[in-house]
Structure formats: C-alpha cells, structure tokens
Design a protein around this motif. Structure first.
Motif, PDB file in Angstrom:
ATOM      1  N   VAL A  27       0.771  -1.006   0.139  1.00 57.07           N
ATOM      2  CA  VAL A  27      -0.111   0.005  -0.049  1.00 57.07           C
ATOM      3  C   VAL A  27       0.977   1.378  -0.008  1.00 57.07           C
ATOM      4  CG1 VAL A  27      -1.552   1.451   1.458  1.00 57.07           C
ATOM      5  CG2 VAL A  27      -2.013  -1.011   0.814  1.00 57.07           C
ATOM      6  N   LEU A  28       1.869   1.356   0.807  1.00 53.92           N
ATOM      7  CA  LEU A  28       3.017   2.294   0.781  1.00 53.92           C
ATOM      8  C   LEU A  28       3.442   2.535  -0.532  1.00 53.92           C
ATOM      9  CD1 LEU A  28       4.183   4.536   2.364  1.00 53.92           C
ATOM     10  CD2 LEU A  28       6.056   2.934   2.959  1.00 53.92           C
ATOM     11  N   SER A  29       4.074   1.484  -1.189  1.00 51.30           N
ATOM     12  CA  SER A  29       4.486   1.727  -2.488  1.00 51.30           C
ATOM     13  C   SER A  29       3.441   2.097  -3.671  1.00 51.30           C
ATOM     14  CB  SER A  29       5.079   0.179  -3.123  1.00 51.30           C
ATOM     15  OG  SER A  29       5.355   0.200  -4.392  1.00 51.30           O
ATOM     16  N   VAL A  30       2.181   1.578  -3.599  1.00 46.42           N
ATOM     17  CA  VAL A  30       1.250   2.225  -4.438  1.00 46.42           C
ATOM     18  C   VAL A  30       1.076   3.612  -4.323  1.00 46.42           C
ATOM     19  CG1 VAL A  30      -1.286   2.025  -4.943  1.00 46.42           C
ATOM     20  CG2 VAL A  30       0.088  -0.160  -4.833  1.00 46.42           C
ATOM     21  N   SER A  31       1.004   4.023  -3.005  1.00 49.31           N
ATOM     22  CA  SER A  31       0.920   5.337  -2.561  1.00 49.31           C
ATOM     23  C   SER A  31       1.692   6.297  -3.044  1.00 49.31           C
ATOM     24  CB  SER A  31       0.806   5.460  -1.048  1.00 49.31           C
ATOM     25  OG  SER A  31      -0.512   4.692  -0.533  1.00 49.31           O
ATOM     26  N   LYS A  32       3.020   5.776  -2.936  1.00 51.54           N
ATOM     27  CA  LYS A  32       4.210   6.590  -3.590  1.00 51.54           C
ATOM     28  C   LYS A  32       4.085   6.669  -5.044  1.00 51.54           C
ATOM     29  CE  LYS A  32       7.963   5.646  -0.229  1.00 51.54           C
ATOM     30  NZ  LYS A  32       8.933   5.240   0.163  1.00 51.54           N
ATOM     31  N   SER A  33       3.694   5.754  -5.817  1.00 48.23           N
ATOM     32  CA  SER A  33       3.464   5.807  -7.126  1.00 48.23           C
ATOM     33  C   SER A  33       2.369   6.823  -7.812  1.00 48.23           C
ATOM     34  CB  SER A  33       3.191   4.520  -7.844  1.00 48.23           C
ATOM     35  OG  SER A  33       1.919   4.077  -7.533  1.00 48.23           O
ATOM     36  N   GLY A  34       1.400   7.352  -6.914  1.00 50.19           N
ATOM     37  CA  GLY A  34       0.575   8.430  -7.265  1.00 50.19           C
ATOM     38  C   GLY A  34      -0.845   7.731  -7.681  1.00 50.19           C
ATOM     39  N   VAL A  35      -1.101   6.563  -7.291  1.00 48.76           N
ATOM     40  CA  VAL A  35      -2.569   5.997  -7.588  1.00 48.76           C
ATOM     41  C   VAL A  35      -3.568   6.445  -6.731  1.00 48.76           C
ATOM     42  CG1 VAL A  35      -3.779   3.811  -7.604  1.00 48.76           C
ATOM     43  CG2 VAL A  35      -1.447   3.599  -8.346  1.00 48.76           C
ATOM     44  N   PHE A  36      -3.313   6.881  -5.577  1.00 46.21           N
ATOM     45  CA  PHE A  36      -4.172   7.634  -4.598  1.00 46.21           C
ATOM     46  C   PHE A  36      -4.057   9.044  -4.863  1.00 46.21           C
ATOM     47  CE2 PHE A  36      -3.102   3.629  -1.879  1.00 46.21           C
ATOM     48  CZ  PHE A  36      -4.232   3.068  -2.532  1.00 46.21           C
ATOM     49  N   GLY A  37      -3.570   9.662  -5.756  1.00 45.85           N
ATOM     50  CA  GLY A  37      -3.569  10.957  -6.040  1.00 45.85           C
ATOM     51  C   GLY A  37      -2.241  11.577  -5.732  1.00 45.85           C
ATOM     52  N   HIS A  38      -2.032  12.860  -6.547  1.00 50.66           N
ATOM     53  CA  HIS A  38      -0.562  13.509  -6.409  1.00 50.66           C
ATOM     54  C   HIS A  38      -0.268  13.776  -5.273  1.00 50.66           C
ATOM     55  CE1 HIS A  38       2.640  15.996  -8.022  1.00 50.66           C
ATOM     56  NE2 HIS A  38       2.230  16.734  -7.391  1.00 50.66           N
ATOM     57  N   HIS A  39      -1.224  14.564  -4.485  1.00 48.40           N
ATOM     58  CA  HIS A  39      -1.030  15.244  -2.870  1.00 48.40           C
ATOM     59  C   HIS A  39      -0.381  13.954  -2.042  1.00 48.40           C
ATOM     60  CE1 HIS A  39      -2.398  18.971  -3.953  1.00 48.40           C
ATOM     61  NE2 HIS A  39      -3.467  18.474  -4.540  1.00 48.40           N
TER      62      HIS A  39
END
Length: 149
Positions: free
Chosen positions: A79-91
């Motif tokens: 989940v941290l890796s996916v978050s860093k990639s921008g899937v959950f938004g740029h901010h």
C-alpha cells in the motif's frame, strides 16, 4: 524463502527498536507495543505456514492459502508503494515521497544491539531448522476417499 523473509521482518523490528532507543530519551510504550505486535504477527504467520503445509492435502488449497498469507504479510509495504506511485492522487504521493529521510547517529549502537541481532538471526535459523525437520519427518496427509465413489 519463508524463513529468510521471517528473519528480515524480525531484523526490521530490532532495527526499529534500536532507532527508537537512540532517538527517544526514555523507553516509549508505543514503540514497545508496536515492536511486540510485529513480532507476534511474525510468529502467527509462522504458525499459519506450518498449519498449511501439515494439514492441507490439495496442492491447489496450499497454493491459494499461501498466496493469501503472502498478500496479508506484504499488504503494508505494498500500500505504501502504491501510494508513492501516485495511484491515490498527486498530493498523497508528494507527501509520502517527501518523507524519505536518512539517519546519521553521533552515538554508538546500544550495547544490547549486537546480542539481540545475534539472537534474532539464531532464532530465525532455529525456527527454520525445527520446522523443516517437522515437515520432513511428518507423514504425508492423505486425502480421505469419497464414500460415494
């Protein structure tokens, strides 16, 4: 492979606790409880692995259960890796990516670190050895014949 991953997780806990010891002036209850819960989760995963290998008779069931267990274990880092990639938004990506840091300590490692690191590696090797022997010496579970056939 599972033993090496367990050893990696346990060493991450030891390093987490060591960094907390170096950064905080006293023992923090949150760090202690988090470290203990991570160790407990590692042992629950070990138990689940052993139960899967010893009690399931269908290779497909073993594969599905091992995949599910691997999914659960790696969910936090994924989940941290996916978050860093921008899937959950740029901010969110921008916030998480800026959290990368490097620690440079002026003080030495705590005296207990070398002993705990050695015990952790020895414990990991012992657990792998014991459960390898258990799985090697246990009789193979046989499928129950279908009485209707």
């Amino acid at each position: 492979v599972a033993g090496a991953l367990m050893g990696q997780e346990l060493m991450n806990v030891v390093n987490y606790w060591m960094v907390a010891e170096l950064l905080f002036p006293h023992r923090d209850i949150e760090v202690t409880l988090t470290a203990l819960m991570r160790v407990l989760m590692s042992f629950v995963v070990i138990g689940a692995n052993v139960a899967i290998f010893l009690h399931l008779t269908n290779p497909a069931s073993v594969w599905v259960n091992m995949s599910a267990l691997g999914f659960i274990v790696s969910m936090g880092s994924d989940v941290l890796s996916v978050s860093k990639s921008g899937v959950f938004g740029h901010h969110i990506s921008k916030t998480i990516t800026t959290l990368n840091f490097q620690l440079n300590f002026v003080s030495n490692y705590p005296a207990w670190f070398i002993y705990v690191r050695g015990m952790t590696i020895a414990l990991s090797a012992a657990v792998v050895g014991v459960f390898a022997m258990i799985s090697f010496l246990s009789p193979d579970a046989m499928c129950v014949p279908d009485p209707d056939a």
